[in-house]
Write an enzyme that holds these catalytic residues in place. Structure first.
Site, PDB file in Angstrom:
ATOM      1  N   LEU B 125      43.711  48.561  33.146  1.00 58.72           N
ATOM      2  CA  LEU B 125      43.055  49.254  32.042  1.00 58.72           C
ATOM      3  C   LEU B 125      41.605  49.581  32.418  1.00 58.72           C
ATOM      4  O   LEU B 125      41.172  50.733  32.332  1.00 58.72           O
ATOM      5  CB  LEU B 125      43.105  48.368  30.776  1.00 58.72           C
ATOM      6  CG  LEU B 125      42.246  48.766  29.584  1.00 58.72           C
ATOM      7  CD1 LEU B 125      42.675  50.109  29.020  1.00 58.72           C
ATOM      8  CD2 LEU B 125      42.334  47.716  28.468  1.00 58.72           C
ATOM      9  N   THR B 126      40.866  48.567  32.872  1.00 61.08           N
ATOM     10  CA  THR B 126      39.429  48.695  33.120  1.00 61.08           C
ATOM     11  C   THR B 126      39.087  49.759  34.169  1.00 61.08           C
ATOM     12  O   THR B 126      39.778  49.904  35.168  1.00 61.08           O
ATOM     13  CB  THR B 126      38.867  47.328  33.555  1.00 61.08           C
ATOM     14  OG1 THR B 126      39.086  46.405  32.503  1.00 61.08           O
ATOM     15  CG2 THR B 126      37.388  47.389  33.883  1.00 61.08           C
ATOM     16  N   ALA B 130      34.400  51.981  31.925  1.00 61.23           N
ATOM     17  CA  ALA B 130      35.121  51.554  30.732  1.00 61.23           C
ATOM     18  C   ALA B 130      35.526  50.098  30.888  1.00 61.23           C
ATOM     19  O   ALA B 130      36.609  49.778  31.346  1.00 61.23           O
ATOM     20  CB  ALA B 130      36.351  52.442  30.514  1.00 61.23           C
ATOM     21  N   GLY B 131      34.590  49.199  30.567  1.00 59.25           N
ATOM     22  CA  GLY B 131      34.856  47.767  30.606  1.00 59.25           C
ATOM     23  C   GLY B 131      35.159  47.306  29.204  1.00 59.25           C
ATOM     24  O   GLY B 131      36.264  47.511  28.696  1.00 59.25           O
ATOM     25  N   SER B 132      34.137  46.743  28.540  1.00 59.12           N
ATOM     26  CA  SER B 132      34.313  46.378  27.132  1.00 59.12           C
ATOM     27  C   SER B 132      34.652  47.614  26.305  1.00 59.12           C
ATOM     28  O   SER B 132      35.430  47.562  25.365  1.00 59.12           O
ATOM     29  CB  SER B 132      33.034  45.738  26.597  1.00 59.12           C
ATOM     30  OG  SER B 132      32.936  44.410  27.071  1.00 59.12           O
ATOM     31  N   TRP B 156      38.380  46.148  38.972  1.00 57.69           N
ATOM     32  CA  TRP B 156      38.527  44.726  38.630  1.00 57.69           C
ATOM     33  C   TRP B 156      39.948  44.386  38.233  1.00 57.69           C
ATOM     34  O   TRP B 156      40.161  43.690  37.250  1.00 57.69           O
ATOM     35  CB  TRP B 156      37.597  44.334  37.479  1.00 57.69           C
ATOM     36  CG  TRP B 156      36.159  44.662  37.649  1.00 57.69           C
ATOM     37  CD1 TRP B 156      35.418  45.456  36.839  1.00 57.69           C
ATOM     38  CD2 TRP B 156      35.276  44.189  38.673  1.00 57.69           C
ATOM     39  NE1 TRP B 156      34.137  45.531  37.307  1.00 57.69           N
ATOM     40  CE2 TRP B 156      34.019  44.752  38.432  1.00 57.69           C
ATOM     41  CE3 TRP B 156      35.433  43.348  39.784  1.00 57.69           C
ATOM     42  CZ2 TRP B 156      32.919  44.516  39.245  1.00 57.69           C
ATOM     43  CZ3 TRP B 156      34.346  43.116  40.588  1.00 57.69           C
ATOM     44  CH2 TRP B 156      33.107  43.690  40.319  1.00 57.69           C
ATOM     45  N   GLN B 337      27.309  17.353  34.921  1.00 53.98           N
ATOM     46  CA  GLN B 337      26.108  16.569  34.619  1.00 53.98           C
ATOM     47  C   GLN B 337      26.380  15.074  34.788  1.00 53.98           C
ATOM     48  O   GLN B 337      25.581  14.339  35.350  1.00 53.98           O
ATOM     49  CB  GLN B 337      25.643  16.879  33.192  1.00 53.98           C
ATOM     50  CG  GLN B 337      24.261  16.337  32.841  1.00 53.98           C
ATOM     51  CD  GLN B 337      23.158  17.025  33.639  1.00 53.98           C
ATOM     52  OE1 GLN B 337      23.348  18.115  34.170  1.00 53.98           O
ATOM     53  NE2 GLN B 337      22.026  16.363  33.759  1.00 53.98           N
ATOM     54  N   HIS B 339      28.636  13.700  36.681  1.00 51.28           N
ATOM     55  CA  HIS B 339      28.843  13.393  38.097  1.00 51.28           C
ATOM     56  C   HIS B 339      27.540  13.453  38.897  1.00 51.28           C
ATOM     57  O   HIS B 339      27.499  13.007  40.038  1.00 51.28           O
ATOM     58  CB  HIS B 339      29.852  14.357  38.731  1.00 51.28           C
ATOM     59  CG  HIS B 339      31.275  13.985  38.467  1.00 51.28           C
ATOM     60  ND1 HIS B 339      31.878  14.184  37.245  1.00 51.28           N
ATOM     61  CD2 HIS B 339      32.211  13.411  39.253  1.00 51.28           C
ATOM     62  CE1 HIS B 339      33.136  13.756  37.307  1.00 51.28           C
ATOM     63  NE2 HIS B 339      33.365  13.284  38.506  1.00 51.28           N
ATOM     64  N   GLU B 364      39.772  39.787  30.281  1.00 52.61           N
ATOM     65  CA  GLU B 364      40.679  39.993  29.140  1.00 52.61           C
ATOM     66  C   GLU B 364      39.892  40.160  27.828  1.00 52.61           C
ATOM     67  O   GLU B 364      40.257  39.647  26.777  1.00 52.61           O
ATOM     68  CB  GLU B 364      41.704  38.859  29.032  1.00 52.61           C
ATOM     69  CG  GLU B 364      42.658  38.856  30.228  1.00 52.61           C
ATOM     70  CD  GLU B 364      43.966  38.121  29.985  1.00 52.61           C
ATOM     71  OE1 GLU B 364      44.448  38.142  28.835  1.00 52.61           O
ATOM     72  OE2 GLU B 364      44.503  37.566  30.941  1.00 52.61           O
TER      73      GLU B 364
END
Lengths: 252, 388
Positions: B125-126, B130-132, B156, B337, B339, B364
């Site tokens: 689609l992307t 045309a991302g979001s 992507w 944090q 660890h 997505e």
């Protein structure tokens, strides 16, 4: 040809912890699994079925929950599953378990190979296989790693102190070694169908023509004790180191 | 109300868990280092049925429904994010497009091989611009006799370099734009004119192949239209809706292992004469992680139940993705944090988990888009329409 696989359902060790000090086993998640050696025995049967036409019948004794083990076996590729359930079977020892399985195999008829795992994860006794052969009057082969068919016989690669090829006339009992193979994964559709579209058959003492006398145990458990703790071993990196150690301990 | 999994789903969970532990876990470091999931592993996963969990057995699927699929994603998310992304993009959006809106003939043709893992799907689609703002795609599909000629580029695309079948959105009527003028197509990657670019080098999900795709006048027969001509945008949005539930499940798995590793380290590590478990500052972090995870688990499985029962689920699905990705990121960050410096080393799973986690807030549908989706649904309930 008809192949029987006898499986046992055991407590999954990932679900319990052993406390040595208290000499107790704490069950955190009560989960059951097919005894690993028995699962390898099922894999042996499935591998035979991959090469020749065969019907695999899986037998499992135990209470209601035994149906889960049979469903898993069916999902892996078994054709039939029979649950041996009766109040009289409770507390069965190796002898009784063998008698039950022998009765079921006779009732089925036409069985050419009966497979089972070498040793159960829980009791560790390893009696059922040989006792089953005795009860049926069939030959048996222990510690099988590979099983093939020859004219009227089973050909087995078994591990004694080294690998040996042995043969026995059919019908025979073949006892599969722990870790003999890596059992296949069930296909997810068969996992779903094993609950939605399939049910194991259930046979009780009457179906098997067994009476209370046939089911009398030979071994009475008087108590449980923890085995002595094993000392951790030493990892050596060279032969020289080993020789040095053996000399120091005056072994050589 | 019944919060127990059905026995068949429990059996499925056990079986998947075993597969992940035995087959995938030993390879996790290698997958991250080599930026590749071995073909052999994907083949094994296919034989186990992991490429077709939610789909009907009529088409070669496993018939485990959305709940079964969430179980898969949760169990996979616990072990390896790259393999999860491959199977997730394949199942949850790639094949799902065909499953939801494909004609009977298309489903019969493609689904059996896709469900068995013989073929891999992707969702395209992307685009660069045309991302979001997915509605501003430019890729063209021009009618030519009984076919459409697809021309343009996608970006992507997860599974782009390995996909055999792709669900692709293209503009069939420029005057109408994406809403009313976009159509969804099933495109085979071996058709002339299709090329996948080189694999992107990403911060995380190293084993999940992502690439730009080029369509140079690819001839697509009209039978390969998915859904109705002009309504492709609706098909794709509907697909993404469902995909968000299982993405939430994958993040749930990731968050769970973060908590588990934090607990184990807090038990083992001693400072100031006691183990970290005894320090309140850590207890607070751990309690917060566990509480968020519990809430997420309830949300994910309830939403999966909505899907399986044919109930509306757009809002809840957006919440699964939104909360799931943020909870997973918070949990891995807190685990890091706890660890300390050890969490930063390349040898441990924490560093990889941290890198793998971030993308969940982006792909997505970014979390900003999820918030818009959720708000739109809420306002729609009181009669206010939000312009996207």
């Amino acid at each position: 040809m008809r192949i029987v696989v006898a499986i046992k359902q055991v407590l999954d060790p990932r679900g319990f912890t052993v406390n040595r000090k208290a000499e107790k086993i704490f069950v955190n998640h009560e989960e059951y699994m097919i005894n690993p050696a028995d699962k390898s025995a099922l894999e042996v049967a499935l591998q035979i079925k991959d090469t020749v036409e065969a019907e695999i019948v899986v037998l499992c004794g135990g209470p209601e929950r035994a149906n889960e083990a049979l469903r898993q076996a069916w999902a892996m590729g078994a054709d039939r599953g029979i649950q041996l359930t009766d109040k009289l079977f409770a507390g069965a020892d190796g002898l009784v378990a063998a008698r039950l399985l022998a009765a079921a195999i006779r009732k089925l008829g036409g069985v050419e190979v009966a497979l089972t795992g070498e040793r159960a994860l829980d009791t560790g006794a390893g009696e059922v296989g040989p006792r089953l052969a005795e009860a049926l009057g069939w030959p048996h082969i222990l510690a099988a790693h590979r099983v093939g068919l020859a004219d009227g016989a089973v050909k087995v690669i078994a591990k004694a102190d080294r690998f040996v090829e042995v043969e026995a006339p059919r019908p025979a009992v073949v006892i599969v070694a722990n870790g003999a193979n890596q059992p296949r994964y069930a296909n997810a559709a068969r996992v779903i169908n094993s609950y939605q579209k399939w049910n194991p058959e259930v046979w009780n003492a009457a179906d098997l023509g067994l009476t209370e006398t046939d089911l009398a145990v030979a071994v009475v458990k008087r108590g449980l004790a923890f085995p002595a703790e094993r000392q951790p071993g030493t990892v050596l990196s060279s032969a020289g180191e080993l020789v040095g150690m053996l000399k120091r301990q005056r072994v050589i | 109300m019944d919060f127990d999994l059905k026995p068949e789903h429990r059996a499925l969970q056990k079986s998947i868990r075993e597969f992940m532990q035995e087959e995938v876990k030993p390879l996790v470091k290698q997958i991250d280092r080599d930026s590749r999931v071995p073909d052999e592993l994907l083949k094994k996963a296919g034989a186990a049925g992991l490429f077709g969990i939610p789909f009907s057995q009529k088409y070669g699927g496993m018939g485990a429904g959305e709940i079964g699929y969430c179980i898969l994603m949760e169990e996979m998310g616990r072990v390896d994010a790259s393999t999860t992304a491959i199977i997730g993009a394949h199942t949850g959006i790639g094949v799902m497009t065909l499953y939801l809106d494909g004609t009977e003939e298309l489903k019969q043709r493609y689904l059996p091989d896709l469900c068995s893992g013989k073929k891999i799907a992707a969702f395209a689609l992307t685009e660069a611009n045309a991302g979001s703002d997915a509605a501003s795609i430019r890729m063209k599909a021009t009618r030519e006799g009984d076919s459409y000629m697809l021309d343009g580029e996608k970006m992507w695309i997860t599974n782009g370099p390995i996909a055999d079948v792709l669900s692709v959105l293209a503009i069939t009527d420029a005057s109408l734009g994406a809403r009313g003028g976009a159509t969804c197509f099933a495109v085979e990657s071996n058709w002339e004119g299709f090329t996948a670019g080189k694999r992107e080098e990403k911060m995380g999900l190293h084993g999940s192949p992502t690439a730009a795709l080029k369509f140079d006048n690819v001839r697509v027969p009209q039978e390969n239209v998915i859904g109705k001509v002009g309504l492709g945008f609706v098909t794709m949005m509907k697909t993404l809706d469902i995909g968000r539930v299982s993405l939430g499940a994958a993040t749930l798995g990731g968050a769970e292992v973060s908590l588990e590793s934090a607990l184990q380290w807090a038990k083992a590590r001693h400072q100031f004469g006691r183990n970290l478990a005894n320090m309140q500052s850590l207890q607070f972090m751990i309690a917060d992680m566990a509480s968020e995870i519990e809430a997420l688990r309830s949300l994910v499985y309830r939403t999966a139940w909505l899907v399986d029962n044919g109930r509306p689920h757009t809002k809840e699905a957006g919440m699964c993705k939104l909360l799931g990705s943020e909870i997973a990121s918070r949990c891995i960050d807190r685990a890091l944090q706890i660890h300390g410096a050890l969490g930063l080393t390349r040898d441990g799973q924490i560093e990889r988990g941290w890198r793998d986690s971030r993308i969940n807030e982006i792909f997505e549908g970014t979390n900003e888009i999820q918030r818009i989706v959720i708000a739109s649904e809420l306002f729609q309930e009181i009669g206010v329409r939000i312009r996207p």
